[in-house]
Design a protein around this motif. Structure first.
Motif, PDB file in Angstrom:
ATOM      1  N   ASP A  10      -6.011   8.574  12.214  1.00  0.00           N
ATOM      2  CA  ASP A  10      -5.092   7.978  13.192  1.00  0.00           C
ATOM      3  C   ASP A  10      -5.363   8.519  14.596  1.00  0.00           C
ATOM      4  OD1 ASP A  10      -3.894   6.550  11.141  1.00  0.00           O
ATOM      5  OD2 ASP A  10      -2.381   8.094  10.768  1.00  0.00           O
ATOM      6  N   GLU A  74      -7.752   5.484   9.040  1.00  0.00           N
ATOM      7  CA  GLU A  74      -6.395   5.050   9.398  1.00  0.00           C
ATOM      8  C   GLU A  74      -5.475   5.372   8.219  1.00  0.00           C
ATOM      9  OE1 GLU A  74      -6.322   0.928  11.190  1.00  0.00           O
ATOM     10  OE2 GLU A  74      -8.424   1.130  10.594  1.00  0.00           O
ATOM     11  N   THR A  77      -0.326   3.572   9.184  1.00  0.00           N
ATOM     12  CA  THR A  77      -0.201   2.291   9.883  1.00  0.00           C
ATOM     13  C   THR A  77       0.839   1.439   9.162  1.00  0.00           C
ATOM     14  OG1 THR A  77      -1.849   1.130   8.544  1.00  0.00           O
ATOM     15  CG2 THR A  77      -2.676   2.393  10.453  1.00  0.00           C
TER      16      THR A  77
END
Lengths: 235, 485
Positions: A10, A74, A77
């Motif tokens: 992230d 990621e 999210t």
């Protein structure tokens, strides 16, 4: 020893050690990746998929995927959290989970994960499967209604206890944890102190006669959500 | 709401459903003949619970936590009755002082809040506004508007009791405090001090509530004496020395004249003395004492019964109140249905006194919480719940699984008495009247409310409740219907 490398989760720069999975490197850096089947010190199973992250644009299980230099991961999210909610909701409806009277309540990783992900009630229909209990053992009670097939007991019994008490049998919706005996758990060499018992994340394998000895308010997740202990390490 | 009983043919059937301002869901049916005389009056409990069956196979230590889900109003009663049975299963019935006192504190906290809730929110509209008052006013909102201090007292007393339950059980509703052989926590000094600061106020409000109930009963004694009243047996636990004891004791029953029917028997042997009759029109069983038989062996439980069975109360203010209560009937058992309210408020004050005593007892800060002994396979746990004697009976196999459960809840014990009260009021107030008004129908509910029944143990509603009354002709055709949403 090889040098450390860096990658991002992230957008945050994470230092990784050679041989570490994304999960291990993230945990060392105080980044929590939601997980259910993964348990530190056990071989990763990669079955629940709750730790799925987008790794260089592709979905990967963080508990099994080795970290590598320059990876772009990621984790937190909206899309991934929505997928995780669906996965956890499916675990709830595929079993018979009655948190209100389950003695694991407050210490249950499935329940704590649901709270962390903001699940109030599953949107999928309950399947109400017909599952068995095994009360034969003097020290340990098995309630398969609550089993999420994480495989921790299977691995821990084999690798940590050296006993091979538990094994998966069946496929698909018929898959279940069986015991390595002619009939019941009492016929195995399992002990209540075995690692295979302690690692169960839900109320499926329980030490008998313990029940609700820990009062409400002092249970693992009464005060802080699951994952807080990892996030508190963040610098 | 007013029902105008204009009919076209023969006998009629009036249904009051749901019965309002009680815990749970029930209905009353009245059958009237051509001359409007009541030929049959029944209270039907439309609840169905499968707990006795679906806890079979579960491990015994889960039971106190599962079975309390029967009820959201007095779950502590089920929690403790089951825990008392499981104490015996693990051979730990001789609790440590800390464990027994923590459980008693939990129980008195529950008794205090439950009695306050019932009196202030469910019953006070009838007493303050009258049985015939406009139902739009005769509810808890009406009480809050006209008597705001009383409404607040009810809320604050309930809150105090609920906080005590949280401090002892871990949660205000459906906690885990009582475990087989003991408890899982003590009371910290901080928790104790939190309650002590409000204790005097709670005692004052309990005295005030008792005065309201006592004065109301005294002022209206002439009309209340026969209202839904009848002679009956009375049953409860009492302490071995005859004192009122809401947590533990021996089973005592007296008849309408005060003669002993059950003489302080060990409740482990309740099945020798109590049986349950099944009737084809009700889901609820009808318990009775075997020695007397089903016809006359039924009995009342709850506050009125407890005041009738106990020789004395071991807290001074409640004991003084008990003596006043007994003086009304010359020391003999009180069979006035509406006297339940007075008796209930005596118990509310008794509970407050007990809480006060316990909060000053250092045993609550003890650390010896659990005891165990020789394992048993069968046990009975009894407790005096707010609504009356609660029976839990279990068998547990060698693998720790429950194989049999039998629960006789307080409201089941009061099944026959509530039906008698309904019949009495129907005969006295409705029979032969040309018009069945809402106020007359409310009298039937007033009589039921006196017992503080918990009809489904899981639902809870109060205030302005939906009411649906249907009048059927002799062929079952609906000839009139009035609804309130």
């Amino acid at each position: 020893m090889s040098a450390t490398f860096t990658f991002t989760i992230d957008g945050k720069e994470i230092k990784g050690q050679p041989g570490q999975t994304i999960m291990e490197a993230a945990e060392a850096a105080g980044v929590y990746i939601p997980r259910l089947c993964y348990s530190k010190d056990l071989r990763p199973h990669g079955s629940c998929r709750v730790c799925t992250c987008m790794v260089n644009g592709r979905p990967q299980a963080a508990c099994t995927q080795p970290a590598a230099e320059g990876m772009v991961v990621e984790n937190n999210t909206d899309e991934l959290q929505a997928i995780r909610r669906d996965l956890v909701e499916m675990l709830f409806v595929e079993g018979n989970h009655f948190c209100p009277f389950c003695e694991k309540s407050g210490n249950c990783e499935l329940q704590a994960m649901a709270y962390r992900l903001g699940i109030t009630a599953p949107k999928f229909p309950y399947l109400w499967p017909d599952r068995s209990v095994d009360a034969s053992h003097p020290e340990v009670f098995i309630d398969r209604n609550r089993c999420i097939l994480c495989g921790r007991c299977v691995n821990a019994s084999k690798d940590a206890d050296g006993k091979n008490v538990f094994q998966f049998v069946g496929r698909g919706e018929h898959k279940r944890v069986a015991v390595n005996a002619e009939a019941n758990l009492a016929d195995t060499d399992l002990k209540g102190t075995d690692r295979a018992v302690a690692v169960c994340p839900v109320g499926a394998i329980l030490v008998k006669h313990k029940g609700y000895a820990t009062p409400v308010g002092r249970r693992s997740y009464d005060q802080k959500p699951i994952g807080s202990e990892i996030e508190s390490k963040r610098k | 709401m007013v029902t105008n009983a204009s009919t076209t043919a023969g006998t009629r059937k009036i249904t009051i459903e749901p019965v309002t301002r009680v815990e749970g869901h029930g209905k009353v049916t009245l059958h009237l003949d051509e001359k409007n005389n009541v030929s049959q009056a029944r209270l039907h409990i439309v609840e169905f619970r499968g707990f006795e069956r679906f806890i079979q196979g579960r491990p015994y230590w889960e039971v106190p936590v599962i079975v309390q889900r029967l009820c959201g109003i007095c779950p502590v009663s089920h929690h403790l009755a089951a825990a008392k049975a499981m104490d015996r299963i693990v051979g730990g019935e001789n609790l440590t002082p800390t464990a027994e006192k923590m459980r008693r504190l939990m129980h008195y906290g529950q008794m205090f809040q439950s009695h306050a809730l019932h009196f202030f929110h469910l019953v006070s509209p009838d007493l303050l506004f009258g049985f015939d008052a406009d139902p739009a006013v005769r509810n808890v909102i009406g009480v809050a508007a006209k008597f705001p201090d009383l409404a607040v007292q009810g809320v604050m007393m309930r809150k105090f009791g609920q906080e005590i339950i949280k401090a002892t059980a871990g949660k205000k509703i459906h906690g885990t405090g009582a475990i087989p052989g003991g408890v899982n926590k003590n009371l910290s000094v901080q928790e104790r001090d939190f309650f002590l600061k409000d204790m005097e106020q709670m005692l004052a409000w309990a005295r005030s509530a008792l005065s309201i109930a006592k004065d109301y009963t005294a002022e209206h004694l002439a009309e209340l004496k026969d209202f839904g009243s009848f002679e009956s047996n009375h049953l409860s636990l009492v302490r071995k020395d005859g004192a009122m004891d809401l947590y533990h004791g021996v089973l005592r029953a007296v008849d309408a004249k005060g003669e002993r029917v059950l003489n302080d028997v060990d409740y482990q042997e309740y099945a020798k003395h109590i049986a349950e009759e099944v009737r084809d029109w009700s889901y609820m069983k009808f318990p009775f004492m075997k020695s007397v038989g089903p016809e006359k062996g039924w009995y009342r439980v709850g506050p009125l019964a407890r005041l009738n069975t106990a020789d004395f109360i071991d807290t001074p203010e409640a004991e003084a109140a008990r003596k006043e209560f007994k003086a009304v009937t010359g020391g003999k058992p009180n069979n006035i249905t509406m006297a339940y309210h007075w008796a209930r408020m005596i118990e509310c004050l008794h509970s407050a006194e007990k809480i006060n005593d316990l909060l000053h007892d250092k045993d609550l800060q003890g650390t010896d919480l659990v005891t165990k002994g020789e394992r048993r396979e069968e046990a009975v746990g009894l407790i005096e719940a707010p609504r009356g004697t609660l029976f839990h009976h279990y068998r547990v196999n060698k693998q720790d699984q429950v194989t049999m459960a039998n629960l006789i809840v307080s409201t089941t014990n009061n099944n026959e008495p509530m039906n008698r009260a309904v019949q009495k009021v129907a005969q006295d107030c409705i029979s032969g009247k040309p018009e069945v008004t809402e106020g007359l129908l409310n009298r039937i509910e007033v009589a039921i409310r006196a017992y503080d029944p918990c009809l489904s143990c899981a639902t809870h509603a109060m205030g302005r409740m939906p009411l649906d009354v249907e009048i059927h002709d002799c062929e079952g055709k609906v000839v009139d219907r009035r609804q309130r949403d």
